[in-house]
Design a protein around this motif. Structure first.
Motif, PDB file in Angstrom:
ATOM      1  N   ARG A  11       0.845  -1.195   0.000  1.00  0.00           N
ATOM      2  CA  ARG A  11       0.000   0.000   0.000  1.00  0.00           C
ATOM      3  C   ARG A  11       0.880   1.244   0.000  1.00  0.00           C
ATOM      4  N   PRO A  12       0.358   2.349  -0.509  1.00  0.00           N
ATOM      5  CA  PRO A  12       1.118   3.599  -0.460  1.00  0.00           C
ATOM      6  C   PRO A  12       1.533   3.934   0.970  1.00  0.00           C
ATOM      7  N   TRP A  33       4.291   7.808  -0.196  1.00  0.00           N
ATOM      8  CA  TRP A  33       2.858   7.904   0.042  1.00  0.00           C
ATOM      9  C   TRP A  33       2.077   8.085  -1.252  1.00  0.00           C
ATOM     10  N   GLU A  34       2.687   8.698  -2.253  1.00  0.00           N
ATOM     11  CA  GLU A  34       1.986   8.942  -3.516  1.00  0.00           C
ATOM     12  C   GLU A  34       2.132   7.802  -4.515  1.00  0.00           C
ATOM     13  N   THR A  35       2.657   6.657  -4.084  1.00  0.00           N
ATOM     14  CA  THR A  35       2.774   5.526  -4.995  1.00  0.00           C
ATOM     15  C   THR A  35       1.408   5.211  -5.600  1.00  0.00           C
ATOM     16  N   PRO A  36       1.303   5.124  -6.932  1.00  0.00           N
ATOM     17  CA  PRO A  36      -0.003   4.901  -7.565  1.00  0.00           C
ATOM     18  C   PRO A  36      -0.606   3.546  -7.204  1.00  0.00           C
ATOM     19  N   VAL A  37      -1.907   3.487  -7.270  1.00  0.00           N
ATOM     20  CA  VAL A  37      -2.646   2.253  -7.031  1.00  0.00           C
ATOM     21  C   VAL A  37      -2.745   1.480  -8.351  1.00  0.00           C
ATOM     22  N   GLN A  77       7.197  -6.877 -11.499  1.00  0.00           N
ATOM     23  CA  GLN A  77       5.956  -6.124 -11.421  1.00  0.00           C
ATOM     24  C   GLN A  77       5.639  -5.793  -9.966  1.00  0.00           C
ATOM     25  N   LEU A  78       5.187  -4.555  -9.725  1.00  0.00           N
ATOM     26  CA  LEU A  78       4.844  -4.088  -8.388  1.00  0.00           C
ATOM     27  C   LEU A  78       3.333  -3.893  -8.309  1.00  0.00           C
ATOM     28  N   SER A  79       2.703  -4.515  -7.311  1.00  0.00           N
ATOM     29  CA  SER A  79       1.261  -4.409  -7.117  1.00  0.00           C
ATOM     30  C   SER A  79       0.961  -3.551  -5.900  1.00  0.00           C
ATOM     31  N   ILE A  80       0.108  -2.546  -6.077  1.00  0.00           N
ATOM     32  CA  ILE A  80      -0.228  -1.613  -5.004  1.00  0.00           C
ATOM     33  C   ILE A  80      -1.749  -1.561  -4.842  1.00  0.00           C
ATOM     34  N   ALA A  81      -2.226  -1.853  -3.646  1.00  0.00           N
ATOM     35  CA  ALA A  81      -3.644  -1.748  -3.317  1.00  0.00           C
ATOM     36  C   ALA A  81      -3.907  -0.379  -2.699  1.00  0.00           C
ATOM     37  N   PRO A  82      -5.125   0.125  -2.761  1.00  0.00           N
ATOM     38  CA  PRO A  82      -5.413   1.454  -2.216  1.00  0.00           C
ATOM     39  C   PRO A  82      -5.366   1.480  -0.690  1.00  0.00           C
ATOM     40  N   LEU A  83      -5.119   2.665  -0.151  1.00  0.00           N
ATOM     41  CA  LEU A  83      -5.258   2.878   1.276  1.00  0.00           C
ATOM     42  C   LEU A  83      -6.734   2.706   1.649  1.00  0.00           C
ATOM     43  N   PRO A  84      -7.027   2.380   2.906  1.00  0.00           N
ATOM     44  CA  PRO A  84      -8.432   2.195   3.296  1.00  0.00           C
ATOM     45  C   PRO A  84      -9.323   3.381   2.954  1.00  0.00           C
ATOM     46  N   VAL A  85      -8.849   4.606   3.177  1.00  0.00           N
ATOM     47  CA  VAL A  85      -9.695   5.765   2.883  1.00  0.00           C
ATOM     48  C   VAL A  85      -9.860   5.952   1.373  1.00  0.00           C
ATOM     49  N   GLN A  86      -8.827   5.630   0.593  1.00  0.00           N
ATOM     50  CA  GLN A  86      -8.956   5.685  -0.862  1.00  0.00           C
ATOM     51  C   GLN A  86      -9.993   4.671  -1.345  1.00  0.00           C
ATOM     52  N   GLU A  87      -9.911   3.473  -0.807  1.00  0.00           N
ATOM     53  CA  GLU A  87     -10.860   2.437  -1.200  1.00  0.00           C
ATOM     54  C   GLU A  87     -12.284   2.830  -0.798  1.00  0.00           C
ATOM     55  N   ALA A  88     -12.443   3.425   0.389  1.00  0.00           N
ATOM     56  CA  ALA A  88     -13.773   3.836   0.850  1.00  0.00           C
ATOM     57  C   ALA A  88     -14.374   4.889  -0.082  1.00  0.00           C
ATOM     58  N   ILE A  89     -13.535   5.816  -0.547  1.00  0.00           N
ATOM     59  CA  ILE A  89     -14.026   6.871  -1.447  1.00  0.00           C
ATOM     60  C   ILE A  89     -14.409   6.276  -2.799  1.00  0.00           C
TER      61      ILE A  89
END
Length: 323
Positions: free
Chosen positions: A27-28, A100-104, A135-147
């Motif tokens: 995650r970021p 922190w700004e690593t893309p999802v 390959q790098l896999s990034i999942a959203p932060l909880p608040v990003q996912e909630a939005i």
């Protein structure tokens, strides 16, 4: 997906490097863990340093049109200062903190079409070689996912996601690019906007949410872009569906000219989104909105295959350029 090849700059008989990331998405702002596996060549080598470089496929807009390129956005030295004997196997574990700004790159385990990689650079006897790319896999932060879930609950759908080279003026952006998640409008807003773009700029204190609407023109007025932004905390507890709906209403009620990127909301390197300029493999992924929110769905397996091909082409093409 792990790539292992002989270090070209050292010739036949040089050591090989094989970086293996631990399973699961990061995650970021979180940690990335794994191991760098080395295997000695035909003679002893002094390993000066082992460096991991985060890279992204980024779109750049310029006077001649649009192009894509690879941008390195972070580097970590994870080892070095030792001798690797001929034929010796040696592993270097690592734990690094992602920006922190690593893309999802994925949502609910489904790829969004954004391509990130971890490139391993080995410095041996004054020579450097970028010998491994993963390959790098990034999942959203909880608040990003909630939005994003809230957008789905409101009836918005996923259109595409990409990385744009440039800066959003007035924001605390640190990377040389930003991510845009493009959404099709919910039915209640379809008569007002063609699409809405969401950008998350995360930092240790929270997330800045930048919303941009491609507004439809009226009988006596042309279409234009409207832009607004909000700041949320990582642990905010809100009725996100109601909150996001209020954001969209505020955005669609904003008045502005054809270039609303002025003042504190100016976007450097940004242009008028007159039409969908982000087409191509993997960019048409459908999103099933409803009870599951903005959950990514793949139609007929075709899009998934295109995404995989796109990722492979990115890495293989990069290796050819480096070789």
């Amino acid at each position: 997906m792990v790539f292992k090849r002989l270090l070209g700059s050292l010739g036949v008989g040089g050591p090989t490097v094989d970086t293996v990331l631990d399973p699961g998405a990061s995650r970021p702002g979180g940690t990335l863990t794994g191991q760098v596996h080395l295997e000695g060549g035909q003679t002893d080598f002094d390993i000066e340093h082992i460096t991991l470089e985060l890279v992204a496929r980024v779109e750049a807009e310029h006077a001649e049109g649009e192009s894509e390129g690879v941008v390195a956005f972070e580097r970590f030295t994870v080892g070095g200062g030792f001798r690797l004997a001929a034929g010796q196997r040696h592993s270097v574990p690592f734990t690094v903190t992602l920006p922190w700004e690593t893309p999802v790159t994925e949502l609910h385990g489904q790829h969004l079409g954004v391509v990130l990689g971890v490139r391993t650079e080995l410095a041996v006897a004054g020579a450097r070689d970028k010998g491994d790319l993963d390959q790098l896999s990034i999942a959203p932060l909880p608040v990003q996912e909630a939005i994003l879930e809230a957008f789905g609950q409101l009836g918005f759908g996923f259109r595409s996601a990409d990385l744009e080279y440039g800066h959003i003026a007035g924001a605390g952006q640190r990377l040389p690019f930003y991510q845009e998640v493009e959404l099709t409008p919910a039915p209640r807003y379809a008569h007002q906007v063609n699409e809405i773009e969401v950008t998350f700029l995360a930092n240790p204190g929270g997330v800045e949410v930048v919303l941009e609407a491609d507004k439809r023109g009226g009988l006596f007025s042309g279409g234009h872009d409207a832009l607004t932004r909000f700041t949320v905390g990582h642990h905010d507890s809100r009725d996100w569906t109601a909150e996001v709906d209020a954001w969209v209403r505020q955005l669609t009620e904003r008045h502005g000219g054809a270039h609303a990127h002025t003042g504190p909301y100016a976007v450097h390197g940004h242009h008028d989104h007159g039409g969908d300029h982000r087409s191509g493999p993997g960019m048409g992924t459908a999103v099933a909105a409803g009870a599951a929110g903005l959950a990514v769905g793949v139609a007929g397996g075709l899009v998934a295959a295109e995404v995989v091909d796109e990722v492979g082409d990115f890495f293989e093409g990069d290796e050819e350029d480096e070789g």
